[in-house]
Write a protein that holds these residues in place. Structure first.
Motif, PDB file in Angstrom:
ATOM      1  N   SER A   8     -35.626 106.364 100.635  1.00 49.20           N
ATOM      2  CA  SER A   8     -35.402 104.972 100.956  1.00 49.20           C
ATOM      3  C   SER A   8     -33.920 104.681 100.725  1.00 49.20           C
ATOM      4  CB  SER A   8     -36.194 104.203  99.651  1.00 49.20           C
ATOM      5  OG  SER A   8     -35.602 102.785  99.653  1.00 49.20           O
ATOM      6  N   PRO A  12     -32.172 102.063  93.452  1.00 50.89           N
ATOM      7  CA  PRO A  12     -33.410 101.693  92.522  1.00 50.89           C
ATOM      8  C   PRO A  12     -32.724 100.936  91.620  1.00 50.89           C
ATOM      9  CG  PRO A  12     -32.182 103.942  92.006  1.00 50.89           C
ATOM     10  CD  PRO A  12     -31.459 103.513  93.213  1.00 50.89           C
ATOM     11  N   SER A  16     -36.521 100.820  86.641  1.00 45.54           N
ATOM     12  CA  SER A  16     -37.684 100.803  87.081  1.00 45.54           C
ATOM     13  C   SER A  16     -38.492 102.146  87.357  1.00 45.54           C
ATOM     14  CB  SER A  16     -37.412  99.972  88.473  1.00 45.54           C
ATOM     15  OG  SER A  16     -36.782 100.723  89.510  1.00 45.54           O
ATOM     16  N   THR A  18     -41.387 103.845  89.784  1.00 46.71           N
ATOM     17  CA  THR A  18     -42.069 103.734  91.173  1.00 46.71           C
ATOM     18  C   THR A  18     -43.238 104.473  90.765  1.00 46.71           C
ATOM     19  OG1 THR A  18     -39.755 103.721  92.311  1.00 46.71           O
ATOM     20  CG2 THR A  18     -41.859 104.287  93.622  1.00 46.71           C
ATOM     21  N   ASN A  19     -44.462 103.936  91.369  1.00 46.61           N
ATOM     22  CA  ASN A  19     -45.829 104.662  91.643  1.00 46.61           C
ATOM     23  C   ASN A  19     -45.791 105.493  92.729  1.00 46.61           C
ATOM     24  OD1 ASN A  19     -46.522 103.552  89.121  1.00 46.61           O
ATOM     25  ND2 ASN A  19     -47.415 101.715  90.208  1.00 46.61           N
ATOM     26  N   VAL A  20     -46.325 106.534  92.595  1.00 50.57           N
ATOM     27  CA  VAL A  20     -46.427 107.610  93.862  1.00 50.57           C
ATOM     28  C   VAL A  20     -47.756 107.860  93.896  1.00 50.57           C
ATOM     29  CG1 VAL A  20     -45.795 109.624  95.026  1.00 50.57           C
ATOM     30  CG2 VAL A  20     -44.047 108.537  93.554  1.00 50.57           C
TER      31      VAL A  20
END
Length: 61
Positions: A8, A12, A16, A18-20
């Motif tokens: 990306s 960020p 935060s 991030t769900n993977v």
């Protein structure tokens, strides 16, 4: 077996998370000669994760 890389350009957000989404892939291939099969799949570039035995009649590679 496939691998996906997610990149990306967005910076960020601070703090935060991030769900993977992750998946486990397992393929069982019965063979008559485990050493020959191990050599064959290593020549294809497959990664060796384990080489274990359980008794005289079972080997997990």
């Amino acid at each position: 077996m496939s691998t996906h890389r997610v990149m990306s350009n967005d910076p960020p957000a601070s703090g935060s998370v991030t769900n993977v989404e992750m998946k486990l892939e397992v393929v069982v291939i019965p063979v008559s000669n485990a050493d020959r099969a191990k050599e064959f799949y290593s020549r294809l570039g497959w990664r060796l994760d384990a080489d274990r035995t359980a008794g005289d009649n079972f080997r997990l590679i």
